[in-house]
Design an enzyme around this catalytic site. Structure first.
Site, short mmCIF file in Angstrom:
data_model
loop_
_atom_site.label_atom_id
_atom_site.label_comp_id
_atom_site.label_asym_id
_atom_site.label_seq_id
_atom_site.Cartn_x
_atom_site.Cartn_y
_atom_site.Cartn_z
N ARG A 1 46.25 -86.37 -64.53
CA ARG A 1 47.62 -86.10 -64.21
C ARG A 1 48.77 -86.65 -64.98
O ARG A 1 48.47 -87.11 -66.17
CB ARG A 1 47.71 -86.22 -62.49
CG ARG A 1 46.84 -85.37 -61.96
CD ARG A 1 46.75 -85.60 -60.50
NE ARG A 1 48.14 -85.29 -59.85
CZ ARG A 1 48.58 -85.77 -58.64
NH1 ARG A 1 47.78 -86.33 -57.80
NH2 ARG A 1 49.69 -85.29 -58.16
N ASN B 1 42.00 -94.99 -50.05
CA ASN B 1 42.73 -93.95 -50.96
C ASN B 1 44.19 -94.64 -50.87
O ASN B 1 44.88 -94.63 -49.84
CB ASN B 1 42.74 -92.69 -50.62
CG ASN B 1 43.64 -91.76 -51.35
OD1 ASN B 1 44.48 -92.08 -52.24
ND2 ASN B 1 43.47 -90.53 -51.17
N ALA C 1 50.13 -93.52 -53.95
CA ALA C 1 50.64 -94.09 -55.16
C ALA C 1 50.57 -95.46 -55.21
O ALA C 1 50.83 -96.02 -56.60
CB ALA C 1 52.18 -93.62 -55.02
N PRO D 1 50.23 -94.20 -48.50
CA PRO D 1 51.53 -93.37 -48.38
C PRO D 1 51.33 -91.93 -48.61
O PRO D 1 50.47 -91.80 -49.29
CB PRO D 1 52.47 -94.19 -49.40
CG PRO D 1 51.85 -95.56 -49.51
CD PRO D 1 50.43 -95.48 -49.39
N ASN D 2 51.96 -91.35 -47.76
CA ASN D 2 51.88 -89.73 -47.81
C ASN D 2 50.66 -89.12 -47.53
O ASN D 2 50.64 -87.96 -47.35
CB ASN D 2 52.56 -89.20 -49.11
CG ASN D 2 53.78 -89.93 -49.38
OD1 ASN D 2 54.88 -89.67 -48.67
ND2 ASN D 2 53.90 -90.68 -50.33
N ARG E 1 51.07 -81.26 -47.77
CA ARG E 1 51.43 -81.72 -48.90
C ARG E 1 50.98 -81.05 -50.14
O ARG E 1 49.75 -81.43 -50.33
CB ARG E 1 51.35 -83.25 -48.78
CG ARG E 1 51.80 -84.04 -50.15
CD ARG E 1 50.95 -85.60 -50.17
NE ARG E 1 51.59 -86.26 -51.08
CZ ARG E 1 50.95 -87.17 -51.63
NH1 ARG E 1 49.59 -87.60 -51.10
NH2 ARG E 1 51.33 -87.83 -52.78
N HIS F 1 40.22 -90.98 -54.30
CA HIS F 1 41.25 -90.05 -54.70
C HIS F 1 40.78 -88.68 -54.46
O HIS F 1 39.70 -88.46 -54.87
CB HIS F 1 41.94 -90.21 -55.79
CG HIS F 1 42.37 -91.42 -56.36
ND1 HIS F 1 43.56 -92.18 -55.95
CD2 HIS F 1 41.71 -92.66 -57.17
CE1 HIS F 1 43.66 -93.52 -56.12
NE2 HIS F 1 42.55 -93.68 -57.11
N GLU G 1 37.46 -97.29 -54.22
CA GLU G 1 38.82 -96.59 -54.64
C GLU G 1 38.47 -95.15 -54.53
O GLU G 1 37.44 -94.36 -55.06
CB GLU G 1 39.18 -97.06 -55.80
CG GLU G 1 40.41 -96.37 -56.07
CD GLU G 1 40.88 -96.65 -57.86
OE1 GLU G 1 40.33 -97.51 -58.38
OE2 GLU G 1 41.95 -96.19 -57.96
N TYR H 1 46.10 -81.21 -53.52
CA TYR H 1 45.64 -82.00 -52.55
C TYR H 1 44.69 -81.39 -51.46
O TYR H 1 43.86 -81.70 -50.62
CB TYR H 1 46.27 -82.83 -51.68
CG TYR H 1 47.16 -83.83 -52.70
CD1 TYR H 1 46.40 -84.71 -53.32
CD2 TYR H 1 48.57 -83.93 -52.85
CE1 TYR H 1 46.73 -85.82 -54.33
CE2 TYR H 1 49.04 -84.81 -53.65
CZ TYR H 1 48.20 -85.69 -54.36
OH TYR H 1 49.02 -86.45 -55.16
C1 DQA Z 1 46.22 -89.79 -54.82
C2 DQA Z 1 46.64 -89.76 -56.17
C3 DQA Z 1 48.01 -90.61 -56.23
O1 DQA Z 1 48.33 -90.56 -57.77
C4 DQA Z 1 48.82 -89.99 -55.43
O2 DQA Z 1 50.35 -90.93 -55.48
C5 DQA Z 1 48.50 -90.02 -53.97
C6 DQA Z 1 47.25 -89.20 -53.70
C7 DQA Z 1 44.95 -88.81 -54.35
O3 DQA Z 1 44.13 -88.86 -53.42
O4 DQA Z 1 44.39 -88.08 -55.38
O5 DQA Z 1 49.49 -90.10 -53.08
O6 DQA Z 1 45.60 -91.32 -54.33
#
Ligand code: DQA
Length: 147
Positions: A107, A74, A77, A10-11, A18, A100, A98, A23
């Site tokens: 954080r 990735n 959330a 998501p996102n 964003r 990020h 995994e 990011y």
């Molecule tokens: C993320 C970190 C997550 O906590 C966050 O919700 C994201 C992006 C990252 O790539 O740093 O959407 O996965």
């Protein structure tokens, strides 16, 4: 040719616009292009799927079983609460990374738990836009170890 599946949760479709202070300004398309180049240089095909929906990501992991050599994900959330995604990843027998962009451990408190961490092979975090390239490199290295 072996397939590496890159999944973005998501996102992540909003990367580039964003919260760029967290990011960065690189778009998801750019990151995927770079990841595909790295995979192809090592003799793997890269497939990418982004979804804002948990079930779609679960479906994608299930469809990778027996078909893909590695999943680099990735989960956004969903990292922090999706037991469904963790259960799906647990059924995938290949290499699992995994990924990020940020370092969730540095954080907010709610980001410091990853429910997928116990079922993946390893994690790449906090390396910004380098993480996508490095995540693919890590998957390739682990696949080579497996022979
Ligand atoms: C993320 C970190 C997550 O906590 C966050 O919700 C994201 C992006 C990252 O790539 O740093 O959407 O996965």
């Amino acid at each position: 040719m072996g397939v590496i599946l890159l999944l973005s949760g998501p996102n992540l479709n909003l990367l580039g616009e964003r919260e760029p202070e967290i990011y960065g300004r690189v778009t998801l398309d750019e990151l995927v292009r770079e990841a595909a180049e790295v995979a192809e240089a090592h003799g793997y095909a890269l497939e990418h799927h982004q979804s804002n929906h948990e079930g779609e990501l679960v479906d994608a992991v299930q469809a990778a079983r027996g078909r893909c050599a590695a999943v680099v994900i990735n989960p956004g959330a969903l990292t922090h609460y999706s037991f469904a995604l963790a259960d799906a990843l647990a059924t995938f027998e290949g290499v699992k990374i995994e990924l990020h962009l940020s370092n969730p451990s540095a954080r907010e408190a709610w980001r410091r738990t990853s429910v997928v961490a116990p079922v993946v092979t390893g994690t790449v975090a906090g390396l910004g836009s380098h993480g996508y390239r490095l995540g693919i490199e890590a998957a390739v290295a682990l696949l080579e170890d497996r022979g």
